[in-house]
Design a protein around this motif. Structure first.
Motif, PDB file in Angstrom:
ATOM      1  N   GLU A  29       0.793  -1.222   0.041  1.00  0.00           N
ATOM      2  CA  GLU A  29       0.211   0.130  -0.031  1.00  0.00           C
ATOM      3  C   GLU A  29       0.798   1.225   0.004  1.00  0.00           C
ATOM      4  N   LYS A  30       0.150   2.426  -0.128  1.00  0.00           N
ATOM      5  CA  LYS A  30       0.922   3.748  -0.450  1.00  0.00           C
ATOM      6  C   LYS A  30      -0.019   4.756  -0.104  1.00  0.00           C
ATOM      7  N   LYS A  43     -15.463  13.444   7.858  1.00  0.00           N
ATOM      8  CA  LYS A  43     -14.104  13.305   7.642  1.00  0.00           C
ATOM      9  C   LYS A  43     -13.510  13.895   6.710  1.00  0.00           C
ATOM     10  N   VAL A  44     -12.257  14.680   7.052  1.00  0.00           N
ATOM     11  CA  VAL A  44     -11.452  15.320   5.885  1.00  0.00           C
ATOM     12  C   VAL A  44     -10.446  14.214   5.311  1.00  0.00           C
ATOM     13  N   TRP A  45     -10.507  14.101   4.016  1.00  0.00           N
ATOM     14  CA  TRP A  45      -9.832  13.661   3.120  1.00  0.00           C
ATOM     15  C   TRP A  45      -8.542  14.290   2.677  1.00  0.00           C
ATOM     16  N   ASP A  46      -7.545  13.881   3.365  1.00  0.00           N
ATOM     17  CA  ASP A  46      -6.302  14.822   2.801  1.00  0.00           C
ATOM     18  C   ASP A  46      -5.142  13.910   2.045  1.00  0.00           C
ATOM     19  N   ARG A  47      -5.521  12.432   2.047  1.00  0.00           N
ATOM     20  CA  ARG A  47      -4.677  11.634   1.529  1.00  0.00           C
ATOM     21  C   ARG A  47      -5.460  10.520   1.133  1.00  0.00           C
ATOM     22  N   ILE A  48      -5.340   9.651   0.266  1.00  0.00           N
ATOM     23  CA  ILE A  48      -5.817   8.525  -0.427  1.00  0.00           C
ATOM     24  C   ILE A  48      -5.146   7.206  -0.375  1.00  0.00           C
ATOM     25  N   ARG A  49      -5.506   6.141   0.224  1.00  0.00           N
ATOM     26  CA  ARG A  49      -4.718   4.856   0.194  1.00  0.00           C
ATOM     27  C   ARG A  49      -4.709   4.110  -1.042  1.00  0.00           C
ATOM     28  N   ILE A  50      -3.662   3.667  -1.688  1.00  0.00           N
ATOM     29  CA  ILE A  50      -3.876   2.876  -2.729  1.00  0.00           C
ATOM     30  C   ILE A  50      -3.268   1.554  -2.151  1.00  0.00           C
ATOM     31  N   ARG A  51      -3.748   0.493  -2.895  1.00  0.00           N
ATOM     32  CA  ARG A  51      -3.145  -0.923  -2.315  1.00  0.00           C
ATOM     33  C   ARG A  51      -3.456  -1.952  -3.387  1.00  0.00           C
ATOM     34  N   ARG A  52      -2.395  -3.004  -3.191  1.00  0.00           N
ATOM     35  CA  ARG A  52      -2.580  -4.038  -4.035  1.00  0.00           C
ATOM     36  C   ARG A  52      -4.030  -4.837  -3.693  1.00  0.00           C
ATOM     37  N   ILE A  53      -4.495  -5.957  -4.598  1.00  0.00           N
ATOM     38  CA  ILE A  53      -5.779  -6.598  -4.207  1.00  0.00           C
ATOM     39  C   ILE A  53      -5.409  -8.087  -4.493  1.00  0.00           C
ATOM     40  N   SER A  54      -6.301  -8.646  -4.031  1.00  0.00           N
ATOM     41  CA  SER A  54      -6.311 -10.003  -3.855  1.00  0.00           C
ATOM     42  C   SER A  54      -6.990 -10.638  -5.363  1.00  0.00           C
ATOM     43  N   ALA A  55      -7.070 -11.852  -5.763  1.00  0.00           N
ATOM     44  CA  ALA A  55      -7.553 -12.245  -6.773  1.00  0.00           C
ATOM     45  C   ALA A  55      -8.915 -12.280  -6.792  1.00  0.00           C
ATOM     46  N   VAL A  70     -16.993   1.516 -12.000  1.00  0.00           N
ATOM     47  CA  VAL A  70     -16.891   1.001 -10.553  1.00  0.00           C
ATOM     48  C   VAL A  70     -15.451   1.364 -10.060  1.00  0.00           C
ATOM     49  N   MET A  71     -15.400   1.665  -9.002  1.00  0.00           N
ATOM     50  CA  MET A  71     -14.128   2.358  -8.153  1.00  0.00           C
ATOM     51  C   MET A  71     -13.253   1.009  -8.365  1.00  0.00           C
ATOM     52  N   PRO A  72     -12.085   1.089  -8.894  1.00  0.00           N
ATOM     53  CA  PRO A  72     -10.931   0.140  -8.592  1.00  0.00           C
ATOM     54  C   PRO A  72     -10.761  -0.055  -7.370  1.00  0.00           C
ATOM     55  N   PRO A  73     -10.895  -1.424  -6.728  1.00  0.00           N
ATOM     56  CA  PRO A  73     -10.703  -1.565  -5.404  1.00  0.00           C
ATOM     57  C   PRO A  73      -9.203  -1.176  -5.036  1.00  0.00           C
ATOM     58  N   VAL A  74      -8.230  -1.120  -6.119  1.00  0.00           N
ATOM     59  CA  VAL A  74      -6.891  -0.584  -5.530  1.00  0.00           C
ATOM     60  C   VAL A  74      -6.981   0.747  -4.873  1.00  0.00           C
ATOM     61  N   ILE A  75      -7.939   1.532  -4.892  1.00  0.00           N
ATOM     62  CA  ILE A  75      -8.299   3.070  -4.776  1.00  0.00           C
ATOM     63  C   ILE A  75      -9.199   2.859  -3.519  1.00  0.00           C
ATOM     64  N   ASP A  76      -8.684   3.471  -2.230  1.00  0.00           N
ATOM     65  CA  ASP A  76      -9.410   3.277  -1.188  1.00  0.00           C
ATOM     66  C   ASP A  76     -10.137   4.320  -0.562  1.00  0.00           C
ATOM     67  N   ASP A  94      -4.811   8.232  -9.936  1.00  0.00           N
ATOM     68  CA  ASP A  94      -4.894   7.360 -10.886  1.00  0.00           C
ATOM     69  C   ASP A  94      -3.621   7.140 -11.159  1.00  0.00           C
ATOM     70  N   GLU A  95      -2.588   7.684 -11.352  1.00  0.00           N
ATOM     71  CA  GLU A  95      -1.280   7.455 -11.854  1.00  0.00           C
ATOM     72  C   GLU A  95      -0.380   6.686 -11.020  1.00  0.00           C
ATOM     73  N   ALA A  96      -0.554   7.051  -9.438  1.00  0.00           N
ATOM     74  CA  ALA A  96       0.138   6.125  -8.620  1.00  0.00           C
ATOM     75  C   ALA A  96      -0.714   4.996  -8.462  1.00  0.00           C
ATOM     76  N   ALA A  97      -1.912   4.750  -8.669  1.00  0.00           N
ATOM     77  CA  ALA A  97      -2.598   3.451  -8.536  1.00  0.00           C
ATOM     78  C   ALA A  97      -2.184   2.470  -9.705  1.00  0.00           C
ATOM     79  N   ILE A  98      -1.516   2.600 -10.798  1.00  0.00           N
ATOM     80  CA  ILE A  98      -1.351   1.804 -11.683  1.00  0.00           C
ATOM     81  C   ILE A  98      -0.367   0.967 -11.275  1.00  0.00           C
ATOM     82  N   GLU A  99       0.867   1.316 -10.649  1.00  0.00           N
ATOM     83  CA  GLU A  99       1.914   0.356 -10.004  1.00  0.00           C
ATOM     84  C   GLU A  99       1.125  -0.714  -9.122  1.00  0.00           C
ATOM     85  N   PHE A 100       0.071  -0.259  -8.343  1.00  0.00           N
ATOM     86  CA  PHE A 100      -0.905  -1.500  -7.544  1.00  0.00           C
ATOM     87  C   PHE A 100      -1.496  -2.379  -8.500  1.00  0.00           C
TER      88      PHE A 100
END
Length: 127
Positions: A29-30, A43-55, A70-76, A94-100
């Motif tokens: 995750e990042k 809640k104030v969203w000042d950062r977004i977690r991106i993460r690897r997902i399961s099969a 549909v929101m890609p599950p890598v974007i939390d 979006d760009e950061a999520a690609i690597e995950f």
């Protein structure tokens, strides 16, 4: 050996199945800081977690694609935060999520970002 009682059998049936988990959480995750934070539902969203997902998460995501965006599950984050986010912050996420993303999705995601295409209206994912 005594036979199992009905309540013992019911307890065994109702018992949750064990879940597989990743041995190491390293690099799974990042957090992406937002230049323009968004407030939603108290809640104030000042950062977004991106993460690897399961099969399974990938299968569920691919199965829901026919319903529109549909929101890609890598974007939390909730879809409301995503929709209300500054466009430049959204591009950064979006760009950061690609690597995950799983390899199967990377090429499609990169092409979508490169084309500047806008996805169809959002559909909230089950979660």
């Amino acid at each position: 050996m005594e036979p199992e009682s009905a309540s013992q059998i019911e307890d065994a049936v109702d018992a949750p199945r064990p879940a597989a988990t990743f041995v190491s959480q390293a690099d799974r995750e990042k957090w992406i800081p937002l230049q323009y934070p968004v407030a939603f539902d108290g809640k104030v969203w000042d950062r977004i977690r991106i993460r690897r997902i399961s099969a399974k998460e990938l299968r569920d995501f691919l199965g829901a694609l026919g319903d529109g965006f549909v929101m890609p599950p890598v974007i939390d984050c909730p879809i409301e935060v995503w929709d209300g986010m500054d466009a430049d912050d959204q591009t950064e996420v979006d760009e950061a999520a690609i690597e995950f993303m799983p390899k199967r999705l990377r090429a499609a995601a990169e092409a979508l970002i490169a084309s500047g295409s806008q996805p169809a209206p959002a559909v909230e994912r089950e979660g």
